[in-house]
Design a protein around this motif. Structure first.
Motif, PDB file in Angstrom:
ATOM      1  N   LEU A 122      63.529 156.420  82.070  1.00 44.32           N
ATOM      2  CA  LEU A 122      63.010 157.748  82.419  1.00 44.32           C
ATOM      3  C   LEU A 122      61.616 157.968  81.823  1.00 44.32           C
ATOM      4  CD1 LEU A 122      66.173 160.021  81.975  1.00 44.32           C
ATOM      5  CD2 LEU A 122      65.031 159.449  84.115  1.00 44.32           C
ATOM      6  N   CYS A 123      61.416 157.489  80.589  1.00 40.05           N
ATOM      7  CA  CYS A 123      60.103 157.614  79.939  1.00 40.05           C
ATOM      8  C   CYS A 123      59.032 156.872  80.739  1.00 40.05           C
ATOM      9  CB  CYS A 123      60.150 157.072  78.516  1.00 40.05           C
ATOM     10  SG  CYS A 123      60.991 158.147  77.342  1.00 40.05           S
ATOM     11  N   LYS A 124      59.358 155.682  81.201  1.00 38.02           N
ATOM     12  CA  LYS A 124      58.390 154.886  81.960  1.00 38.02           C
ATOM     13  C   LYS A 124      58.052 155.554  83.284  1.00 38.02           C
ATOM     14  CE  LYS A 124      56.563 152.193  80.489  1.00 38.02           C
ATOM     15  NZ  LYS A 124      55.447 152.506  79.538  1.00 38.02           N
ATOM     16  N   LYS A 125      59.062 156.190  83.912  1.00 36.86           N
ATOM     17  CA  LYS A 125      58.822 156.927  85.170  1.00 36.86           C
ATOM     18  C   LYS A 125      57.838 158.069  84.942  1.00 36.86           C
ATOM     19  CE  LYS A 125      63.062 156.218  87.832  1.00 36.86           C
ATOM     20  NZ  LYS A 125      64.383 156.818  88.168  1.00 36.86           N
ATOM     21  N   LYS A 126      57.879 158.631  83.731  1.00 42.01           N
ATOM     22  CA  LYS A 126      57.001 159.764  83.396  1.00 42.01           C
ATOM     23  C   LYS A 126      55.660 159.288  82.829  1.00 42.01           C
ATOM     24  CE  LYS A 126      60.348 162.900  83.984  1.00 42.01           C
ATOM     25  NZ  LYS A 126      60.302 163.960  85.006  1.00 42.01           N
ATOM     26  N   GLY A 127      55.461 157.980  82.767  1.00 40.32           N
ATOM     27  CA  GLY A 127      54.194 157.446  82.264  1.00 40.32           C
ATOM     28  C   GLY A 127      54.016 157.564  80.766  1.00 40.32           C
ATOM     29  N   ILE A 128      55.143 157.536  80.021  1.00 39.85           N
ATOM     30  CA  ILE A 128      55.091 157.671  78.554  1.00 39.85           C
ATOM     31  C   ILE A 128      55.142 156.291  77.891  1.00 39.85           C
ATOM     32  CG2 ILE A 128      56.314 158.596  76.529  1.00 39.85           C
ATOM     33  CD1 ILE A 128      57.425 160.827  78.426  1.00 39.85           C
ATOM     34  N   HIS A 129      54.220 156.046  76.976  1.00 36.97           N
ATOM     35  CA  HIS A 129      54.193 154.778  76.225  1.00 36.97           C
ATOM     36  C   HIS A 129      55.429 154.715  75.326  1.00 36.97           C
ATOM     37  CE1 HIS A 129      53.064 152.047  72.900  1.00 36.97           C
ATOM     38  NE2 HIS A 129      52.304 151.438  73.790  1.00 36.97           N
TER      39      HIS A 129
ATOM     40  N   THR B  85      71.993 164.032  76.715  1.00 37.97           N
ATOM     41  CA  THR B  85      71.909 163.111  77.849  1.00 37.97           C
ATOM     42  C   THR B  85      70.479 162.565  77.822  1.00 37.97           C
ATOM     43  OG1 THR B  85      71.067 164.760  79.401  1.00 37.97           O
ATOM     44  CG2 THR B  85      73.483 164.529  79.228  1.00 37.97           C
ATOM     45  N   SER B  86      70.253 161.454  78.523  1.00 36.68           N
ATOM     46  CA  SER B  86      68.901 160.879  78.588  1.00 36.68           C
ATOM     47  C   SER B  86      67.922 161.890  79.174  1.00 36.68           C
ATOM     48  CB  SER B  86      68.909 159.609  79.442  1.00 36.68           C
ATOM     49  OG  SER B  86      69.735 158.637  78.845  1.00 36.68           O
ATOM     50  N   GLU B  87      68.376 162.624  80.212  1.00 43.67           N
ATOM     51  CA  GLU B  87      67.510 163.615  80.878  1.00 43.67           C
ATOM     52  C   GLU B  87      67.098 164.718  79.895  1.00 43.67           C
ATOM     53  OE1 GLU B  87      70.304 162.433  82.120  1.00 43.67           O
ATOM     54  OE2 GLU B  87      69.767 161.560  84.071  1.00 43.67           O
ATOM     55  N   GLU B  88      68.050 165.199  79.108  1.00 42.98           N
ATOM     56  CA  GLU B  88      67.757 166.271  78.135  1.00 42.98           C
ATOM     57  C   GLU B  88      66.749 165.799  77.099  1.00 42.98           C
ATOM     58  OE1 GLU B  88      72.086 168.605  78.103  1.00 42.98           O
ATOM     59  OE2 GLU B  88      71.745 166.931  76.738  1.00 42.98           O
ATOM     60  N   LEU B  89      66.941 164.569  76.648  1.00 39.65           N
ATOM     61  CA  LEU B  89      66.056 164.037  75.613  1.00 39.65           C
ATOM     62  C   LEU B  89      64.638 163.854  76.147  1.00 39.65           C
ATOM     63  CD1 LEU B  89      65.626 162.976  72.764  1.00 39.65           C
ATOM     64  CD2 LEU B  89      66.454 160.747  73.511  1.00 39.65           C
ATOM     65  N   VAL B  90      64.516 163.295  77.348  1.00 34.31           N
ATOM     66  CA  VAL B  90      63.181 163.042  77.911  1.00 34.31           C
ATOM     67  C   VAL B  90      62.454 164.361  78.206  1.00 34.31           C
ATOM     68  CG1 VAL B  90      61.888 161.977  79.819  1.00 34.31           C
ATOM     69  CG2 VAL B  90      63.777 160.734  78.736  1.00 34.31           C
ATOM     70  N   LYS B  91      63.193 165.383  78.625  1.00 35.06           N
ATOM     71  CA  LYS B  91      62.578 166.705  78.839  1.00 35.06           C
ATOM     72  C   LYS B  91      61.974 167.225  77.540  1.00 35.06           C
ATOM     73  CE  LYS B  91      64.932 168.795  82.788  1.00 35.06           C
ATOM     74  NZ  LYS B  91      66.084 169.606  83.200  1.00 35.06           N
ATOM     75  N   LYS B  92      62.706 167.013  76.444  1.00 36.61           N
ATOM     76  CA  LYS B  92      62.236 167.446  75.125  1.00 36.61           C
ATOM     77  C   LYS B  92      60.986 166.653  74.715  1.00 36.61           C
ATOM     78  CE  LYS B  92      64.013 168.992  70.765  1.00 36.61           C
ATOM     79  NZ  LYS B  92      65.141 169.664  70.179  1.00 36.61           N
ATOM     80  N   ILE B  93      61.001 165.337  74.945  1.00 30.46           N
ATOM     81  CA  ILE B  93      59.852 164.480  74.613  1.00 30.46           C
ATOM     82  C   ILE B  93      58.621 164.924  75.408  1.00 30.46           C
ATOM     83  CG2 ILE B  93      58.929 162.112  74.807  1.00 30.46           C
ATOM     84  CD1 ILE B  93      61.934 161.169  74.372  1.00 30.46           C
ATOM     85  N   GLU B  94      58.843 165.240  76.701  1.00 22.92           N
ATOM     86  CA  GLU B  94      57.732 165.617  77.605  1.00 22.92           C
ATOM     87  C   GLU B  94      56.976 166.857  77.143  1.00 22.92           C
ATOM     88  OE1 GLU B  94      57.452 164.800  82.092  1.00 22.92           O
ATOM     89  OE2 GLU B  94      59.495 165.527  81.721  1.00 22.92           O
ATOM     90  N   ARG B  95      57.661 167.717  76.394  1.00 26.16           N
ATOM     91  CA  ARG B  95      56.999 168.950  75.920  1.00 26.16           C
ATOM     92  C   ARG B  95      55.754 168.636  75.081  1.00 26.16           C
ATOM     93  NH1 ARG B  95      62.022 172.040  73.206  1.00 26.16           N
ATOM     94  NH2 ARG B  95      63.471 171.892  74.933  1.00 26.16           N
TER      95      ARG B  95
END
Length: 235
Positions: free
Chosen positions: A93-100, A51-61
Motif C-alpha cells: 500500500l505504501c508503494k502504491k502511494k509513492g512512499i519510500h 489494518t494495513s489500510e488504517e496504518l497507511v492512512k495514518k502514515i499518509e498524514r
C-alpha cells in the motif's frame, strides 16, 4: 483483511533511514538481546491492532513533512518480520502511494522475504554479531534465520545500511571491530555502516516490567571510543 499489532508510532524520526521518517514499531520479537532497550515490544499479544489500510492512512498524514526531506516510512520493532503478512500488505500500500519504504530489522523473521523485499527500498540491517557463538551470546538465539534473510537481501539487490550496537565487554575492542569490518566486506550493496554506542536509557523499562536487567553494572559506551572504531571501519 490483514491486521497487525503496533507498539507505537514516531512521526518525526531522524535517525532511522534517510530524511524525516514516520517510524512504525511493530509488536513482538523472539530475540532477547542483552542490550535491548525496548523489552516492552517483546510480547506478541501487546500493542494496538491496525489494518494495513488504517496504518497507511495514518502514515499518509505526514507525507508533506517526509517527502520534502526525501524521507518516508521505516518499519521497526520489536521485529517487523515476525508479522510478515501484515508487513507485506502495508508495504504494498505504501508503494502504491509513492512512499519510500525502509525496514529496520535483525532478520530474525518468519519468511516470505523475497516478496517483502520487492516493496522495500532500503534495509537497515542490525548485525548482532558476526559469528555463531557471539550471536547466541548476545541474543540467546541461533544466527540461521538472520543469515537466511541476509541471503534474500543479497539476491534482491536491495540497498542496505548496516547497524551494530557497541557494548563494553560484549561487542567492543579493536579486534572485534576489525572482524566485523571483514564480515561486512562480504555483503553487497552496503551504502552506510553505523556503529551505535550502547546507552542506559531503556534500563528503567526493565524495572517497570519487573525483569532482570542483563547488563547490570555495564557502563554506557564511551562515544569517543566509538569514533575511533568508526575510523577503523572507514579505513
Amino acid at each position: 483483511m490483514v491486521k497487525g499489532k503496533i507498539h507505537s508510532i514516531e512521526t518525526m524520526g531522524l535517525v532511522d533511514g534517510p530524511g524525516i521518517r514516520v517510524v512504525v514499531f511493530l509488536q513482538g520479537c523472539s530475540l532477547r538481546c542483552k542490550y535491548c532497550h525496548n523489552p516492552d515490544t517483546w510480547e506478541y499479544n501487546g500493542g494496538v491492532e491496525y489494518t494495513s489500510e488504517e496504518l497507511v492512512k495514518k502514515i499518509e498524514r505526514y507525507k508533506t513533512y517526509f517527502q520534502s526531506s526525501n524521507g518516508g516510512v521505516t518499519f521497526s520493532g520489536g521485529e517487523p518480520l515476525r508479522q510478515p503478512e501484515f508487513l507485506l500488505e502495508t508495504l504494498k500500500l505504501c508503494k502504491k502511494k509513492g512512499i519510500h519504504t525502509c525496514l529496520d530489522t535483525s532478520g530474525f523473521g518468519l519468511g516470505n522475504y523475497d516478496e517483502i523485499l520487492k516493496y522495500t527500498d532500503l534495509v537497515l540491517f542490525d548485525i548482532k554479531h558476526y559469528d555463531r557463538a557471539g550471536y547466541k551470546n548476545v541474543t540467546l538465539m541461533e544466527i540461521d534465520k538472520s543469515l537466511d534473510f541476509l541471503e534474500s537481501v543479497q539476491k534482491s539487490k536491495t540497498k542496505i545500511w548496516i547497524r551494530h550496537v557497541v557494548v563494553p565487554g560484549l561487542t567492543d575492542g579493536e579486534d572485534h571491530i576489525e572482524k566485523l569490518k571483514e564480515y561486512i566486506s562480504n555483503i553487497d550493496g552496503v551504502e552506510k555502516i553505523e556503529l551505535l554506542p550502547y546507552h542506559l536509557l531503556g534500563k528503567n523499562k526493565y524495572d517497570v516490567l519487573k525483569l532482570k536487567y542483563p547488563l547490570e553494572g555495564v557502563p554506557a559506551m564511551d562515544k569517543e571510543l566509538v569514533k575511533k572504531y568508526n575510523k577503523i571501519i572507514e579505513r
